[in-house]
Design an enzyme around this catalytic site. Structure first.
Site, PDB file in Angstrom:
ATOM      1  N   LEU A   1      -8.400  -7.423   4.368  1.00 41.55           N
ATOM      2  CA  LEU A   1      -8.705  -6.944   3.020  1.00 41.55           C
ATOM      3  C   LEU A   1      -9.571  -5.679   3.059  1.00 41.55           C
ATOM      4  O   LEU A   1     -10.660  -5.627   2.513  1.00 41.55           O
ATOM      5  CB  LEU A   1      -9.402  -8.048   2.214  1.00 41.55           C
ATOM      6  CG  LEU A   1      -9.400  -7.795   0.720  1.00 41.55           C
ATOM      7  CD1 LEU A   1      -8.038  -8.088   0.120  1.00 41.55           C
ATOM      8  CD2 LEU A   1     -10.451  -8.656   0.034  1.00 41.55           C
TER       9      LEU A   1
ATOM     10  N   GLU B   1       6.960   1.813  19.411  1.00 42.69           N
ATOM     11  CA  GLU B   1       7.556   2.940  18.674  1.00 42.69           C
ATOM     12  C   GLU B   1       7.924   4.076  19.608  1.00 42.69           C
ATOM     13  O   GLU B   1       7.149   4.368  20.521  1.00 42.69           O
ATOM     14  CB  GLU B   1       6.559   3.450  17.631  1.00 42.69           C
ATOM     15  CG  GLU B   1       6.441   2.497  16.480  1.00 42.69           C
ATOM     16  CD  GLU B   1       5.528   2.995  15.365  1.00 42.69           C
ATOM     17  OE1 GLU B   1       5.287   4.210  15.258  1.00 42.69           O
ATOM     18  OE2 GLU B   1       5.064   2.148  14.600  1.00 42.69           O
TER      19      GLU B   1
ATOM     20  N   HIS C   1       7.777   4.398  10.177  1.00 38.95           N
ATOM     21  CA  HIS C   1       6.337   4.692  10.114  1.00 38.95           C
ATOM     22  C   HIS C   1       6.057   5.803   9.087  1.00 38.95           C
ATOM     23  O   HIS C   1       5.422   6.810   9.403  1.00 38.95           O
ATOM     24  CB  HIS C   1       5.788   5.056  11.502  1.00 38.95           C
ATOM     25  CG  HIS C   1       4.305   4.783  11.629  1.00 38.95           C
ATOM     26  ND1 HIS C   1       3.697   4.448  12.814  1.00 38.95           N
ATOM     27  CD2 HIS C   1       3.296   4.807  10.706  1.00 38.95           C
ATOM     28  CE1 HIS C   1       2.402   4.274  12.615  1.00 38.95           C
ATOM     29  NE2 HIS C   1       2.137   4.494  11.347  1.00 38.95           N
TER      30      HIS C   1
HETATM   31  C1  DGY Z   1      -2.371   5.840   9.791  1.00 39.82           C
HETATM   32  O1  DGY Z   1      -2.962   6.738   9.186  1.00 39.82           O
HETATM   33  O2  DGY Z   1      -2.932   5.136  10.628  1.00 39.82           O
HETATM   34  C2  DGY Z   1      -0.969   5.634   9.440  1.00 39.82           C
HETATM   35  O3  DGY Z   1      -0.335   4.728  10.259  1.00 39.82           O
HETATM   36  C3  DGY Z   1      -0.252   6.955   9.434  1.00 39.82           C
HETATM   37  O4  DGY Z   1       0.806   6.853   8.581  1.00 39.82           O
END
Ligand code: DGY
Length: 326
Positions: free
Chosen positions: A155, A268, A286
C-alpha cells in the site's frame, strides 16, 4: 569553471534534458536500444552524474570505474537495478522518480484489471478476425467489478492510487496487506488490513504493488496460487521477479486461477513459456508508466535530482538519504 558532465544512457523525453542542458554538458547514448556494458562503463567514466534506466545494471563494477561519480539518478521509481548498498558505501546518492508516475501506473493497473475480467483482448481479436456473426447471450461472459473484493499487496503510493479508484470509482471492497498498517487509509476507503493468506483466499482480484527486495522475490508462487480462488485474477505492474512466472503458467494451466494480467516479467523481455498462448492472460510490455505526462515528469524529476546534488542540495527523491550530510 567547467560544466558538470551528465551521461544519459538512452533518449528520454526532452523536458528533463532541456533542464540539464541549461547548465551541464550532456551526453546521451545515441542508439535506441539498451546500452551495452562497454558503452555504459565508457559513459560512467566520463561523467560526474549518471542518468540511467531500469534496464541498466549499475553494480559495483560500474560504480567503481569512476571514483568521482557524484550521483546516480534512476529514471524509474523502482531501483532494484542499482546496487544501492554499494553506492551508499561509496557515499553516492541514488535518486529515483516516485510520485510522478503514480496515476499512470494506477490507471494502467485498472486498464489491465478491466481488460482481463471483461475479456477485451480476446473479444477484440475475435471481432477483428471476422468471427463475430451476431449477438449471442453467452458470448465472452466476464466478471463485474462492483462488489468484488480487491486484494492489494503493498500500500505505497501506487497501491493507494489503485485502492482509491477501486473503492470510490468501482464500488469494490478492499483488503490490503503492507508491512505497515494504515488506519487512516482504512477509514477513508473502508478497507480492511489482512494477512497475505487472507487476501489470497478471499480476493477476486489480487494486485501486486511492492518493490522488488530479497523478501518480495517470488512472493507469489505455487503455494500462493493454490490459496487463491479458482475464479480470481492476478495483476502485476510492480516487478516481474515478485511473481514466479513458471508457477503462474502452471496455475493457469491447472485452472487454479481464472486469469492474469501482467505488465512486468521475471526475465524481461523474455516471457515464461506458454504465457502468450493463454487466452485468459493480458500482457503489456512494461508500459504502465508510459503516458506522455508521467514520462515527461519522470525526465524532469530525474534531471532535478541531478542538479540538486551537483548544487550541494539534498535531492527531491533520494533512495539512500543516509549518504546525505556525511
Ligand atoms: C518504474 O518507474 O519503476 C516503472 O517500472 C517504470 O515504468
Amino acid at each position: 569553471m567547467s560544466k558538470s558532465k551528465v551521461f544519459v544512457t538512452r533518449k528520454i523525453p526532452d523536458s528533463g534534458i532541456k533542464i540539464l542542458k541549461e547548465c551541464c554538458d550532456v551526453r546521451i547514448y545515441p542508439k535506441n536500444k539498451v546500452i551495452s556494458r562497454k558503452e555504459l562503463i565508457k559513459g560512467v567514466k566520463w561523467c560526474d552524474a549518471l542518468l540511467c534506466l531500469l534496464t541498466d545494471t549499475i553494480d559495483k563494477e560500474v560504480i567503481n570505474v569512476n571514483h568521482k561519480l557524484k550521483v546516480i539518478s534512476n529514471y524509474a521509481v523502482g531501483f532494484n537495478n542499482v546496487d544501492v548498498k554499494y553506492a551508499t558505501l561509496k557515499g553516492i546518492p541514488v535518486c529515483n522518480t516516485p510520485g510522478v508516475l503514480t496515476d499512470a501506473v494506477a490507471e494502467h493497473t485498472f486498464a489491465l484489471m478491466l481488460a482481463v475480467t471483461k475479456r477485451i483482448v480476446e473479444a477484440n481479436t475475435f471481432t477483428r478476425t471476422g468471427k463475430y456473426k451476431g449477438w449471442e447471450p453467452m458470448l465472452f461472459l466476464g466478471m463485474e467489478l462492483k462488489g468484488k473484493t480487491l486484494g492489494i499487496i503493498g500500500l505505497g503510493r501506487i497501491g493507494s492510487g489503485v485502492a482509491e479508484r477501486a473503492g470510490k470509482g468501482m464500488g469494490m471492497k478492499i483488503l490490503y496487506y503492507d508491512v505497515q498498517r494504515n488506519e487512516n487509509f482504512e477509514k477513508e476507503f473502508n478497507a480492511q488490513y489482512a494477512s497475505l493468506e487472507k487476501i489470497l483466499r478471499n480476493a477476486d482480484i489480487v494486485t501486486v504493488h511492492v518493490p522488488l527486495l530479497p523478501t518480495t522475490q517470488h512472493l507469489m508462487g505455487e503455494k500462493q496460487f493454490k490459496m487463491m480462488k479458482r475464479t480470481a485474477y492476478l495483476i502485476n505492474t510492480s516487478r516481474g521477479e515478485i511473481v514466479d512466472e513458471r508457477a503462474l503458467v502452471r496455475a493457469l494451466k491447472r485452472k487454479q486461477i481464472a486469469g492474469a494480467a501482467l505488465d512486468v516479467y521475471e526475465h524481461e523481455p523474455k516471457l515464461a513459456q506458454g504465457l502468450t498462448k493463454m487466452k485468459n492472460v493480458v500482457l503489456t510490455p512494461h508500459t504502465a508508466s508510459a503516458t506522455v505526462e508521467a514520462r515527461s515528469a519522470m525526465s524532469e524529476l530525474a534531471a532535478r535530482n541531478i542538479l540538486d546534488v551537483l548544487a550541494g542540495k539534498r535531492p527531491e527523491a533520494i533512495v539512500n538519504p543516509e549518504v546525505w550530510g556525511r
